[in-house]
Design a protein around this motif. Structure first.
Motif, PDB file in Angstrom:
ATOM      1  N   ASP A  62       0.836  -1.200   0.000  1.00 19.00           N
ATOM      2  CA  ASP A  62       0.000   0.000   0.000  1.00 19.00           C
ATOM      3  C   ASP A  62       0.870   1.249   0.000  1.00 19.00           C
ATOM      4  OD1 ASP A  62      -2.374  -1.481   0.066  1.00 19.00           O
ATOM      5  OD2 ASP A  62      -2.329  -1.588   2.254  1.00 19.00           O
ATOM      6  N   GLN A  63       0.588   2.170  -0.898  1.00 17.91           N
ATOM      7  CA  GLN A  63       1.353   3.407  -1.033  1.00 17.91           C
ATOM      8  C   GLN A  63       0.925   4.421   0.027  1.00 17.91           C
ATOM      9  OE1 GLN A  63       1.415   5.108  -4.975  1.00 17.91           O
ATOM     10  NE2 GLN A  63       1.612   7.148  -4.150  1.00 17.91           N
ATOM     11  N   HIS A  64       1.896   5.152   0.549  1.00 19.63           N
ATOM     12  CA  HIS A  64       1.623   6.220   1.503  1.00 19.63           C
ATOM     13  C   HIS A  64       2.014   7.538   0.865  1.00 19.63           C
ATOM     14  CE1 HIS A  64       0.573   3.664   4.906  1.00 19.63           C
ATOM     15  NE2 HIS A  64       1.299   2.781   4.243  1.00 19.63           N
ATOM     16  N   PRO A  65       1.162   8.550   0.974  1.00 25.55           N
ATOM     17  CA  PRO A  65       1.421   9.816   0.287  1.00 25.55           C
ATOM     18  C   PRO A  65       2.690  10.505   0.777  1.00 25.55           C
ATOM     19  CG  PRO A  65      -0.477  10.005   1.759  1.00 25.55           C
ATOM     20  CD  PRO A  65      -0.056   8.577   1.772  1.00 25.55           C
ATOM     21  N   ASN A  66       3.282  11.300  -0.108  1.00 32.16           N
ATOM     22  CA  ASN A  66       4.464  12.079   0.274  1.00 32.16           C
ATOM     23  C   ASN A  66       4.122  12.940   1.477  1.00 32.16           C
ATOM     24  OD1 ASN A  66       6.001  11.022  -1.766  1.00 32.16           O
ATOM     25  ND2 ASN A  66       5.712  12.732  -3.136  1.00 32.16           N
ATOM     26  N   GLY A  67       5.045  13.023   2.402  1.00 35.36           N
ATOM     27  CA  GLY A  67       4.841  13.812   3.606  1.00 35.36           C
ATOM     28  C   GLY A  67       4.273  13.016   4.767  1.00 35.36           C
ATOM     29  N   ALA A  68       3.643  11.869   4.501  1.00 38.00           N
ATOM     30  CA  ALA A  68       3.060  11.068   5.578  1.00 38.00           C
ATOM     31  C   ALA A  68       4.151  10.382   6.400  1.00 38.00           C
ATOM     32  CB  ALA A  68       2.094  10.042   5.018  1.00 38.00           C
ATOM     33  N   VAL A  69       5.155   9.830   5.730  1.00 40.52           N
ATOM     34  CA  VAL A  69       6.302   9.212   6.399  1.00 40.52           C
ATOM     35  C   VAL A  69       7.325  10.312   6.648  1.00 40.52           C
ATOM     36  CG1 VAL A  69       8.196   7.565   6.162  1.00 40.52           C
ATOM     37  CG2 VAL A  69       5.910   6.976   5.322  1.00 40.52           C
ATOM     38  N   THR A  70       7.714  10.481   7.912  1.00 37.04           N
ATOM     39  CA  THR A  70       8.655  11.559   8.242  1.00 37.04           C
ATOM     40  C   THR A  70      10.079  11.065   8.478  1.00 37.04           C
ATOM     41  OG1 THR A  70       8.153  11.450  10.609  1.00 37.04           O
ATOM     42  CG2 THR A  70       6.825  12.973   9.256  1.00 37.04           C
ATOM     43  N   HIS A  71      10.227   9.799   8.905  1.00 38.41           N
ATOM     44  CA  HIS A  71      11.549   9.253   9.219  1.00 38.41           C
ATOM     45  C   HIS A  71      11.610   7.781   8.817  1.00 38.41           C
ATOM     46  CE1 HIS A  71      11.373  12.798  11.761  1.00 38.41           C
ATOM     47  NE2 HIS A  71      12.693  12.749  11.804  1.00 38.41           N
ATOM     48  N   TRP A  72      12.836   7.302   8.617  1.00 34.25           N
ATOM     49  CA  TRP A  72      13.060   5.891   8.327  1.00 34.25           C
ATOM     50  C   TRP A  72      14.347   5.459   9.014  1.00 34.25           C
ATOM     51  CZ3 TRP A  72      17.322   3.991   5.654  1.00 34.25           C
ATOM     52  CH2 TRP A  72      18.141   4.955   5.047  1.00 34.25           C
ATOM     53  N   ALA A  73      14.493   4.140   9.199  1.00 33.80           N
ATOM     54  CA  ALA A  73      15.692   3.583   9.830  1.00 33.80           C
ATOM     55  C   ALA A  73      16.001   2.232   9.198  1.00 33.80           C
ATOM     56  CB  ALA A  73      15.491   3.421  11.331  1.00 33.80           C
ATOM     57  N   GLU A  74      17.288   1.925   9.136  1.00 34.08           N
ATOM     58  CA  GLU A  74      17.689   0.600   8.653  1.00 34.08           C
ATOM     59  C   GLU A  74      17.233  -0.448   9.652  1.00 34.08           C
ATOM     60  OE1 GLU A  74      21.690   0.050   7.344  1.00 34.08           O
ATOM     61  OE2 GLU A  74      21.766   2.037   6.416  1.00 34.08           O
ATOM     62  N   MET A  75      16.973  -1.643   9.153  1.00 39.30           N
ATOM     63  CA  MET A  75      16.571  -2.746  10.023  1.00 39.30           C
ATOM     64  C   MET A  75      17.736  -3.117  10.934  1.00 39.30           C
ATOM     65  SD  MET A  75      13.450  -3.605   9.244  1.00 39.30           S
ATOM     66  CE  MET A  75      13.343  -5.257   9.885  1.00 39.30           C
ATOM     67  N   PRO A  76      17.456  -3.412  12.205  1.00 37.95           N
ATOM     68  CA  PRO A  76      18.535  -3.860  13.091  1.00 37.95           C
ATOM     69  C   PRO A  76      19.021  -5.239  12.648  1.00 37.95           C
ATOM     70  CG  PRO A  76      16.429  -3.933  14.212  1.00 37.95           C
ATOM     71  CD  PRO A  76      16.189  -3.300  12.878  1.00 37.95           C
ATOM     72  N   ALA A  77      20.250  -5.568  12.977  1.00 37.52           N
ATOM     73  CA  ALA A  77      20.863  -6.814  12.544  1.00 37.52           C
ATOM     74  C   ALA A  77      20.224  -8.049  13.170  1.00 37.52           C
ATOM     75  CB  ALA A  77      22.356  -6.795  12.852  1.00 37.52           C
ATOM     76  N   GLY A  78      19.669  -7.923  14.361  1.00 34.54           N
ATOM     77  CA  GLY A  78      19.102  -9.073  15.062  1.00 34.54           C
ATOM     78  C   GLY A  78      20.122  -9.710  15.986  1.00 34.54           C
ATOM     79  N   PRO A  79      19.700 -10.674  16.790  1.00 35.84           N
ATOM     80  CA  PRO A  79      20.605 -11.281  17.756  1.00 35.84           C
ATOM     81  C   PRO A  79      21.669 -12.143  17.080  1.00 35.84           C
ATOM     82  CG  PRO A  79      18.494 -12.397  17.776  1.00 35.84           C
ATOM     83  CD  PRO A  79      18.355 -11.208  16.859  1.00 35.84           C
ATOM     84  N   GLU A  80      22.790 -12.264  17.751  1.00 37.26           N
ATOM     85  CA  GLU A  80      23.881 -13.098  17.249  1.00 37.26           C
ATOM     86  C   GLU A  80      23.956 -14.384  18.061  1.00 37.26           C
ATOM     87  OE1 GLU A  80      27.570 -10.980  17.226  1.00 37.26           O
ATOM     88  OE2 GLU A  80      26.728  -9.296  16.129  1.00 37.26           O
ATOM     89  N   GLY A  81      24.377 -15.450  17.428  1.00 38.73           N
ATOM     90  CA  GLY A  81      24.583 -16.717  18.128  1.00 38.73           C
ATOM     91  C   GLY A  81      23.292 -17.441  18.441  1.00 38.73           C
ATOM     92  N   ASP A  82      23.413 -18.500  19.250  1.00 46.48           N
ATOM     93  CA  ASP A  82      22.249 -19.309  19.633  1.00 46.48           C
ATOM     94  C   ASP A  82      21.431 -18.572  20.683  1.00 46.48           C
ATOM     95  OD1 ASP A  82      23.111 -21.307  17.955  1.00 46.48           O
ATOM     96  OD2 ASP A  82      24.285 -22.299  19.527  1.00 46.48           O
ATOM     97  N   LEU A  83      20.120 -18.695  20.569  1.00 45.66           N
ATOM     98  CA  LEU A  83      19.231 -18.062  21.550  1.00 45.66           C
ATOM     99  C   LEU A  83      18.733 -19.061  22.539  1.00 45.66           C
ATOM    100  CD1 LEU A  83      17.161 -15.746  19.197  1.00 45.66           C
ATOM    101  CD2 LEU A  83      19.135 -15.180  20.580  1.00 45.66           C
TER     102      LEU A  83
END
Length: 71
Positions: free
Chosen positions: A50-71
């Motif tokens: 779904d498209q969002h109009p210009n101006g509606a989204v004000t900020h963006w961020a890269e996805m975090p890497a996630g946990p490392e190793g066995d959980l």
């Protein structure tokens, strides 16, 4: 407990993500203002396409890497 790196929010007036790269988006007027989406040429889209109009989204961020190793 998992400690994750901080998230750096970027103003869309200063920089934009690469086309088709999945990122976190901030849309301050929504009930849930942070969600997954992507940028494609001139517009932001949520992961459902779904498209969002210009101006509606004000900020963006890269996805975090996630946990490392066995959980």
């Amino acid at each position: 407990m998992i400690v994750m790196e901080g998230i750096e929010w970027l103003d869309v007036n200063e920089s934009l993500p690469d086309d088709e790269m999945t990122v976190l988006l901030y849309h301050p007027t929504l009930n849930e203002p942070v969600w997954l989406g992507y940028f494609n040429q001139h517009f932001f889209y949520d992961v459902m396409g779904d498209q969002h109009p210009n101006g509606a989204v004000t900020h963006w961020a890269e996805m975090p890497a996630g946990p490392e190793g066995d959980l």
